[in-house]
Write a protein that holds these residues in place. Structure first.
Motif: not given
Length: 240
Positions: A116, A123, A142, A147, A149, A201
């Motif tokens: 992370y 993400q 998250l 984020h 995600f 990521n």
């Protein structure tokens, strides 16, 4: 499932006692016949439960089984993990036999792979039933850090509703033996064609074959973000 000689496992428990915790099973609940949630009571106050924190049970004198901590309470005196019970393997037998109020259960605390990165806005976590605990461990971080995600999850038919039941969100469910068995099919996913996600990521876990295909598709699409890989199992192979 990692395997080592009995003498080595015995020695590790003796020379590294700071890595060993003795816990009580506080709760042991089947979410469905293949997925079980375990809550353990113990002293974990010295640990930093970042996403992906792993614990290990010695399920036989020579074999251990790793699980991701899906939740740690604020006091760090209780943790949870989600186990996928597949077949009659010794790891599944061990988890099946854990009951509420079982005492003096030993586990090793292994820490996190640091997958992370709070500085990366986008993400994506990919996996299957074996990855559910990892996904749950990421979710509060998250959310807290705002984020963007996605969870991509390939599941057996009987487990298609499990993501909703355990409280995941922003997920897409795929059937096993489908999209992630083909690099060409993966390349057609909207995610890989969206330039706004080209620096995300990407954390690839679960089935090694699916991981390899997904990673190849990302490379062919010239993905700019970091790609983390951690296979949990491979068809026909014992002990990842």
């Amino acid at each position: 499932m990692p395997t080592a000689p009995k003498w080595l496992n015995d020695a590790l428990e003796k020379i590294a006692p700071s890595f060993i915790r003795t816990v009580k099973v506080e709760e042991s609940v089947y979410l469905n016949p293949q997925v079980k949630k375990i809550r353990l009571k113990g002293n974990f106050t010295s640990l930093d439960f970042t996403p992906g924190f792993t614990i290990s049970f010695r399920v036989t004198p020579t074999e251990s089984r790793h699980y991701t901590v899906s939740h740690a309470d604020d006091s760090k005196k209780a943790i949870e993990f989600v186990a996928y019970l597949h077949g009659n393997a010794v790891g599944a037998d061990y988890i099946n036999n854990l009951r509420a109020d079982d005492q003096k259960i030993k586990l090793a605390v292994l820490g996190s792979d640091r997958q992370y990165d709070p500085k990366v806005e986008k993400q994506v976590i990919f996996g299957d039933e074996t990855s559910l605990g990892l996904m749950l461990s990421f979710l509060p971080f998250l959310n807290r850090n705002n984020h963007q995600f996605m969870f991509y999850i390939e599941l057996d038919e009987e487990n298609m509703v499990i993501a909703e039941e355990i409280g995941l969100r922003n997920y897409t469910i795929f059937s096993k033996n489908g999209v992630f068995r083909s690099v060409e099919c993966i390349q057609q996913l909207p995610l890989l064609g969206n330039p706004e996600w080209s620096d995300a990521n990407i954390i690839l876990t679960g089935n090694v074959n699916s991981i390899q295909n997904f990673r190849k598709a990302l490379k062919l699409k010239d993905h700019k973000g970091k790609i983390y890989v951690k296979g949990y199992w491979l068809e026909g192979k014992k002990g990842l």
